[in-house]
Write a protein that holds these residues in place. Structure first.
Motif, PDB file in Angstrom:
ATOM      1  N   LYS A 114      -4.135   9.169   2.756  1.00  0.00           N
ATOM      2  CA  LYS A 114      -4.887   9.552   1.559  1.00  0.00           C
ATOM      3  C   LYS A 114      -4.410  10.933   1.130  1.00  0.00           C
ATOM      4  O   LYS A 114      -4.536  11.900   1.875  1.00  0.00           O
ATOM      5  N   CYS A 157       4.307  -1.317   3.061  1.00  0.00           N
ATOM      6  CA  CYS A 157       3.842  -0.062   2.485  1.00  0.00           C
ATOM      7  C   CYS A 157       5.042   0.819   2.158  1.00  0.00           C
ATOM      8  O   CYS A 157       6.148   0.621   2.676  1.00  0.00           O
ATOM      9  N   HIS A 160      -8.215   0.468   1.165  1.00  0.00           N
ATOM     10  CA  HIS A 160      -7.827   0.413   2.568  1.00  0.00           C
ATOM     11  C   HIS A 160      -8.678  -0.585   3.359  1.00  0.00           C
ATOM     12  O   HIS A 160      -8.252  -1.093   4.393  1.00  0.00           O
ATOM     13  N   GLN A 161      -9.868  -0.862   2.846  1.00  0.00           N
ATOM     14  CA  GLN A 161     -10.735  -1.812   3.540  1.00  0.00           C
ATOM     15  C   GLN A 161     -10.176  -3.229   3.506  1.00  0.00           C
ATOM     16  O   GLN A 161     -10.639  -4.108   4.244  1.00  0.00           O
ATOM     17  N   TRP A 202       0.965  -1.241   6.981  1.00  0.00           N
ATOM     18  CA  TRP A 202      -0.112  -0.809   6.088  1.00  0.00           C
ATOM     19  C   TRP A 202      -0.165   0.720   6.069  1.00  0.00           C
ATOM     20  O   TRP A 202      -0.036   1.364   7.099  1.00  0.00           O
ATOM     21  N   SER A 203      -0.369   1.288   4.901  1.00  0.00           N
ATOM     22  CA  SER A 203      -0.508   2.741   4.777  1.00  0.00           C
ATOM     23  C   SER A 203      -1.972   3.098   4.532  1.00  0.00           C
ATOM     24  O   SER A 203      -2.605   2.557   3.629  1.00  0.00           O
ATOM     25  N   ASP A 204      -2.481   3.999   5.362  1.00  0.00           N
ATOM     26  CA  ASP A 204      -3.843   4.484   5.125  1.00  0.00           C
ATOM     27  C   ASP A 204      -3.835   5.981   4.814  1.00  0.00           C
ATOM     28  O   ASP A 204      -4.848   6.660   4.928  1.00  0.00           O
ATOM     29  N   GLU A 258      -7.493  -4.119   4.637  1.00  0.00           N
ATOM     30  CA  GLU A 258      -6.624  -4.334   5.787  1.00  0.00           C
ATOM     31  C   GLU A 258      -7.160  -5.419   6.704  1.00  0.00           C
ATOM     32  O   GLU A 258      -6.394  -6.175   7.302  1.00  0.00           O
ATOM     33  N   THR A 268       0.838  -1.196   0.000  1.00  0.00           N
ATOM     34  CA  THR A 268       0.000   0.000   0.000  1.00  0.00           C
ATOM     35  C   THR A 268       0.878   1.252   0.000  1.00  0.00           C
ATOM     36  O   THR A 268       2.067   1.199   0.284  1.00  0.00           O
TER      37      THR A 268
END
Length: 426
Positions: free
Chosen positions: A406, A382, A367-368, A402-404, A370, A248
């Motif tokens: 935006k 990520c 992102h969902q 994980w990268s969230d 994850e 990600t």
């Protein structure tokens, strides 16, 4: 199945290994860099040729010959195929009464022996033939045998000094014609072109400081890898034993370049060539598929989404046939709406985890997904990126997790589009 079109290999990567001055050797080079060996043993055989060449430091000083120089020599040999096969006394008499033919032959012989002398000096005279794999050793021995039987050094010295006599001109013309008639000359050039192709690849390895991979089942380990076309590349490492790796990171963070770099290492490794990484340990894959820049296929009426589905299907079919697959999917299912993309991405990720021995790298903006990564057969990483004073800062470094982050709205506002679209006349 090999699908590496998205690596732009011929256009971008082959030039890194192309230091050739004739199209015949270049044809062999393209063959080597497009025909993937069918086993690890064949890969190590190719590595053996390149490693042996790399032990000869004299090959990597600035050396060259001109295309014109080669073309003149090769044209002389080819023209002899159409000439009469006079020998012995008849040939000498012909040269006596046809001085223009004699001078033409002398000129061709001088160019040939000068070229062969030069190739012997810069290539063959100092080669340690015994350190090469047997099949390649035989080619080198054949080249040396031809140079010896033609007495290249002797006649080069004569031609450059006092010049070739009538008898010497007739003798050499007859000898070369005999070598051609018996197929030895064709074999010599074939072996010469093969040598040059492998030498050119080894020169690219030397100049770009690439490293040879090794093959072992169980894990994919690529340390300090990078894309060789970047002037100041950021090096990354990937170590995973899991079938599926999810990557990600926001737009412009470098996901596509990172995936191309990994795909390039895997493909070069399977060609038997060194790779742009400090270390590369990987299984032998029956299937290599890199899907990064999929476009609509207008000729067959396929939409972007349909192309994604078809590419995935080809890989899954191979995996179900117990073939070990390496596949890259960049932003999988971006060609459909987010609800569909999320649903089928979950199904895809879960389904791919059953293919032990294969490795699938998937980058995603979903992102969902994850929540899917709690499974212990999925590896997540990520590309690091942060916001500083409202502006994105890209490091292009791969890290676990994980990268969230935006960035869409941030960049939108950064470019002033929120104000431009606000309806205000300013």
């Amino acid at each position: 199945m090999i699908n590496v079109y998205d690596l732009h290999f011929t256009k971008e990567i082959v030039p890194l290994f192309d230091y050739l001055y004739n199209e015949h050797s270049r044809g062999v080079l393209m063959q080597v860099l497009t025909e993937v060996p069918g086993s690890v043993e064949e890969i190590y055989l190719r590595q053996g040729i390149l490693k042996a060449l790399l032990q000869h430091k004299h090959l990597y000083v600035p050396i060259s010959y001109s295309r014109v120089e080669f073309n003149q020599v090769y044209s002389y040999i080819e023209e002899k195929r159409t000439r009469s096969n006079m020998t012995g006394v008849s040939l000498k008499i012909h040269f006596i009464f046809a001085p223009s033919e004699r001078n033409r032959e002398k000129g061709g012989l001088y160019q040939l022996f000068y070229f062969l002398h030069k190739m012997n000096e810069i290539y063959f005279s100092r080669l340690l033939i015994d350190i090469f794999p047997i099949s390649f050793r035989d080619r080198l021995a054949n080249i040396r045998r031809m140079l010896s039987e033609l007495q290249v050094e002797k006649y080069y010295a004569i031609a450059r000094g006092r010049g070739l006599s009538l008898s010497e001109t007739a003798h050499l013309a007859e000898l070369i014609q005999m070598k051609m008639n018996e197929g030895e000359m064709d074999l010599f050039w074939k072996d010469f072109f093969v040598f040059e192709a492998w030498y050119s690849i080894s020169k690219g390895i030397h100049l770009h400081r690439l490293n040879f991979p090794s093959f072992r089942d169980g894990a994919l380990i690529i340390s300090e890898f990078y894309h060789p076309l970047l002037k100041y590349p950021v090096r990354n490492s990937l170590v995973t034993e899991h079938p599926v790796t999810l990557i990600t990171g926001p737009n412009m963070s470098g996901k596509s370049t990172l995936l191309k770099s990994i795909g390039l290492c895997v493909y070069l490794a399977h060609l038997g060539v060194a790779v742009p990484a400090e270390e590369c340990v990987l299984p032998f894959f029956d299937v290599i598929s890199v899907a990064i820049n999929l476009n609509d296929d207008m000729q067959h009426g396929y939409s972007h989404f349909m192309m994604e589905v078809q590419t995935l299907k080809k890989v899954v079919v191979q995996a179900r046939e117990r073939r070990r697959c390496f596949a890259i999917f960049d932003e999988l299912f971006r060609g459909t709406n987010i609800e569909d993309a999320l649903a089928i991405s979950k199904m895809t990720v879960k389904g791919l985890t059953v293919f032990q021995g294969s490795f699938f790298l998937i980058s995603t903006h979903l992102h969902q997904l994850e929540e899917t990564t709690v499974m212990d057969v999925i590896h997540t990483c990520c590309i690091d990126c942060s916001l500083e004073e409202g502006r994105p800062v890209f490091t292009y470094k791969l890290k676990p997790g994980w990268s969230d982050l935006k960035l869409g709205q941030v960049i939108f506002r950064q470019e002033g589009l929120d104000e431009l679209l606000s309806g205000s006349d300013g």
